[in-house]
Design a protein around this motif. Sequence first.
Motif: not given
Length: 352
Positions: A137-142, A230-242, A257-260
């Motif tokens: 739960i903690d990681r999901y919110i983070a 992991f679905l959110v993480a994938r989207k965030q990774a794509q956003k980081v590249e952009a 950086r925080v999201a990573k």
Amino acid sequence: MSLRVSNTISSSSESPPPSLELCFENVNGSCVKSPYSPGPRVLLYVVFGFGAVLAVFGNLLVIISVLHFKQLHSPTNFLIASLACADFLVGVSVMPFSMIRSVESCWYFGDSFCTFHTCCDGAFCYSSIFHLCFISIDRYIAVTDPLVYPTKFTVSVSGMCISISWMLPIVYIGALFYTGAHDDGLEELACDLYCIGRCQLVLNQDWVLIDFLLFFTPTLVMITLYSKIFLVARKQAQKVEATVSNSESSSETYKARVAKRERKAAKTLGVTVVAFFISWLPYITDSFFDSYLGIMTPSFVYEILLWFGYYNSALNPLIYAAFYPWFRRAIKLILTGKVLKDSSSTINLFSK
């Protein structure tokens, strides 16, 4: 969770032939001993003993690291330290006695301590499940909202989660065994199975089902949350590249950086959850089918499944050492004695 679940009647309480070795010689009603030959016995003591030592000292390093270094004082790390405490207690109070029982096939520590040992076994296992559920739960919110996360999952919230993770299993296991509810309807079977030198309590089908649900319900929650993570993480990774390619503002770079960082922590703790699930699933499944199909798993298979679960308590520190550079640095400082210096608690563990 060393419960022996069965609907079959054993003749272990009957007087064995004189040629058989007993757990307690010249004691009426003693269990029959099934000793291993010297070679396998030594090997089993080495394997089981190594797991107990690793569980004790590995988790002790995790606890000292989080509590000593101020940089690690965060809600997530307090949950990790509390989880390590549960695993540490398994290594101290459960594994050594289970090791002797598994290798010698006899319980030499008395009926009262058998009940206490079984309660510790179950309570610490369920405490680990609840800790891992709150960590997910903690990681999901983070991961889903990293900038708002510090205001949502505070140290006080973490403390409340830790309290729940300890109190619920202790109350449940204590009520289950010290009220005698675990063998309601199976008193005759328990009597038939009893012999001096045995420590595998009988659990009726109602409580087997509850145990099964207590394992799989939090596990289902964890699987659901980590799938979303992991679905959110994938989207965030794509956003980081952009973000990097478009050279956006410094605030956007900071968010990236925080999201990573939060994604990396979620990945590591996700591995911890998967390891726990894989370690305990065979034993929980075996207990369930033993009860509802009325069969008895061979003793050596039962012990293998049980110790497969126990070894999970030794596995988590290895996962942290593999994925967390700060933990490796903390271990080095602890083992070299540098933590004894006055300013050691403020050392920067995240510097490269």
